[in-house]
Design a protein around this motif. Structure first.
Motif, mmCIF file in Angstrom:
data_model
loop_
_atom_site.group_PDB
_atom_site.id
_atom_site.type_symbol
_atom_site.label_atom_id
_atom_site.label_comp_id
_atom_site.label_asym_id
_atom_site.label_seq_id
_atom_site.Cartn_x
_atom_site.Cartn_y
_atom_site.Cartn_z
ATOM 1 N N TRP A 367 0.821 -1.207 0.000
ATOM 2 C CA TRP A 367 0.000 0.000 0.000
ATOM 3 C C TRP A 367 0.855 1.257 0.000
ATOM 4 N N SER A 368 2.018 1.171 0.612
ATOM 5 C CA SER A 368 2.953 2.290 0.549
ATOM 6 C C SER A 368 3.372 2.555 -0.892
ATOM 7 N N ALA A 369 3.659 1.477 -1.628
ATOM 8 C CA ALA A 369 4.051 1.615 -3.034
ATOM 9 C C ALA A 369 2.920 2.206 -3.867
ATOM 10 N N VAL A 370 1.688 1.779 -3.594
ATOM 11 C CA VAL A 370 0.528 2.288 -4.333
ATOM 12 C C VAL A 370 0.359 3.786 -4.086
ATOM 13 N N ILE A 371 0.425 4.181 -2.816
ATOM 14 C CA ILE A 371 0.229 5.591 -2.483
ATOM 15 C C ILE A 371 1.369 6.440 -3.046
ATOM 16 N N PHE A 415 3.874 6.517 -16.439
ATOM 17 C CA PHE A 415 3.695 5.249 -17.129
ATOM 18 C C PHE A 415 3.747 4.092 -16.140
ATOM 19 N N ALA A 416 4.678 4.158 -15.176
ATOM 20 C CA ALA A 416 4.797 3.112 -14.160
ATOM 21 C C ALA A 416 3.535 3.046 -13.308
ATOM 22 N N ALA A 417 2.989 4.215 -12.943
ATOM 23 C CA ALA A 417 1.782 4.243 -12.124
ATOM 24 C C ALA A 417 0.592 3.636 -12.876
ATOM 25 N N ILE A 418 0.501 3.929 -14.169
ATOM 26 C CA ILE A 418 -0.580 3.338 -14.988
ATOM 27 C C ILE A 418 -0.429 1.833 -15.036
ATOM 28 N N LEU A 419 0.787 1.367 -15.241
ATOM 29 C CA LEU A 419 1.027 -0.081 -15.272
ATOM 30 C C LEU A 419 0.673 -0.726 -13.944
ATOM 31 N N MET A 420 0.984 -0.025 -12.843
ATOM 32 C CA MET A 420 0.706 -0.559 -11.505
ATOM 33 C C MET A 420 -0.790 -0.764 -11.314
ATOM 34 N N PHE A 421 -1.588 0.223 -11.739
ATOM 35 C CA PHE A 421 -3.029 0.112 -11.543
ATOM 36 C C PHE A 421 -3.665 -0.865 -12.535
ATOM 37 N N LEU A 422 -3.105 -0.933 -13.736
ATOM 38 C CA LEU A 422 -3.633 -1.912 -14.686
ATOM 39 C C LEU A 422 -3.333 -3.331 -14.248
ATOM 40 N N GLY A 423 -2.150 -3.499 -13.572
ATOM 41 C CA GLY A 423 -1.757 -4.817 -13.087
ATOM 42 C C GLY A 423 -2.606 -5.254 -11.912
#
Length: 423
Positions: A367-371, A415-423
């Motif tokens: 969750w730290s990584a997500v935030i 781009f990394a954040a988009i990939l994180m949420f798509l994953g």
């Protein structure tokens, strides 16, 4: 040679005179970061080494922009955002930073406790509480100019990961080839690891910390902001920040490269491809690389943890104090900056409470990584706008190359954040 003369030599060592860049860089390789780098090496072997040469100039550019903002204006990052952007933007960014930092501290102190249990045999909960009390005592009871002295010497703990490479066989030809020409399929698993690497390397808490530490250094040397300085001092300070930041981030990225490499030539080769905790990475090394490598890896985790936790707590305290206009300085006594130190204490104690809750350290790290992924992009945009505004920086706005690297880093993180949420 008596103790007094030895102490005088230590205080005169060049390491004690380096700026915030080195401490910030080493704090980036905190225990949770070590888990990410270890997983990259264990899962993909040598084929994730390329990420560090790519991350180095991007991370350095953003951190240098933060350093310049702090030193030029004489105010921290949150204080500058407060004067330039709507209050809602500031509150949102700082609130999310605070939550992410507490979760990150929780993951870090859990890793330190678990590794300490492996080394000492003492229960990890006890060791976790010990590290929490130690870091709090250092930050609250020891003045900044003395405390940062110890932080700078703790940066040597990262050398443990380079030393590990001398205890194992390293095919250097393959290492160089894989760094330049990696071989892997870009699938969801690879995307997740790449996102994790860039997310832990370019982290929001480092932005606030480095800007605030430039302000602390400025006050500690009885200087004024660069907008009020003479031309000779301005040139000297800009040159000093540039050298300090680029060298500090190089040290950090070389250490991360060594962690990926060490786990690639040991764990990956042995078929151990899944690492979830720092203690798991350390203990897995023991039968493969020997007791010495295992001990070096473990001591490195403890050393960088003792740096990373204060930086995480301190960056949140600086940011929140600047939002509300509270006195904020690690040089101040608790009676003069009570709310600043209260944020530090609550951040670390809140992280300790998580150890006794149903939330697992790995869940906290996730969750730290997500935030952080949510916060990083708009915060980097704000940093770039601040660094390019003459109304903020006067004649010391950032150059085109620095801004290009900063915007490229921002696009990569988006781009990394988009990939994180798509994953």
């Amino acid at each position: 040679m008596n103790i007094r003369s030895i102490w005088a030599r230590i205080k005169a060592h060049p390491l004690t005179r380096v700026g915030p860049g080195l401490v910030t860089g080493v704090a980036d390789d905190d225990p949770s970061g070590i888990v990410t780098y270890s997983q990259a090496g264990a899962q993909f072997g040598l084929n994730m080494l390329w990420t560090m040469p790519i991350a180095y100039p991007l991370m350095s550019a953003i951190q240098l922009l933060c350093a310049r903002i702090g030193r030029v204006t004489g105010r921290g990052l949150a204080a500058n955002i407060k004067t330039t952007f709507p209050s809602a933007v500031l509150f949102c960014l700082v609130f999310l930073l605070l939550i992410a930092n507490v979760l990150n501290i929780a993951a870090d102190i859990a890793a330190m406790g678990e590794v300490a249990e492996l080394v000492t045999g003492i229960n990890w909960h006890i060791m976790t509480a010990f590290f929490v009390m130690l870091t709090l005592a250092l930050q609250i009871l020891v003045p900044y100019h003395r405390y940062v002295f110890f932080l700078r010497w703790l940066t040597l703990s990262l050398l443990a990961y380079a030393a590990v490479l001398f205890t194992v066989h390293v095919p250097w030809g393959e290492v160089l080839w894989s760094t330049l020409f990696p071989r892997f399929s870009f699938n969801p698993e690879a995307a997740a690891v790449i996102v994790g690497i860039f997310g832990t390397t370019i982290s929001p808490y480092l932005f606030f910390w480095q800007a605030s530490q430039e302000v602390e250094e400025m006050k500690g040397h009885h200087q004024v902001d660069l907008l009020s300085e003479n031309s000779a001092t301005i040139k000297s300070e800009l040159r000093r920040m540039k050298w300090d930041t680029w060298s500090g981030m190089l040290y950090s990225n070389v250490a991360a490269y060594c962690i990926i490499l060490a786990t690639a030539v040991t764990l990956h080769v042995a078929g151990i491809n899944d690492i979830n905790t720092a203690s798991q990475a350390a203990s897995a090394l023991k039968p493969l690389a020997g007791n010495f490598a295992y001990l070096l890896f473990s001591l490195g985790i403890l050393g960088v943890g003792l740096m990373g936790v204060p930086v995480l707590a301190g960056s949140a305290a600086y940011a929140l104090s600047e939002v509300f206009g509270w006195p904020a300085s690690l040089e101040a006594t608790p009676s003069h900056a009570a709310r600043f130190y209260a944020v530090i204490a609550l951040s670390v104690i809140g992280a300790l409470v998580i150890q006794y809750s149903p939330i697992s350290p790995m869940k906290a790290l996730f969750w730290s990584a997500v935030i952080n992924g949510v916060v990083a992009v708009p915060l980097m945009v704000a940093i770039l706008i601040l660094a390019s505004k003459a109304s903020v920086m006067g004649p010391h706005t950032a150059g085109k190359i620095l801004l290009f690297l900063g915007w490229f880093a921002t696009a990569l993180m988006a781009f990394a954040a988009i990939l994180m949420f798509l994953g």
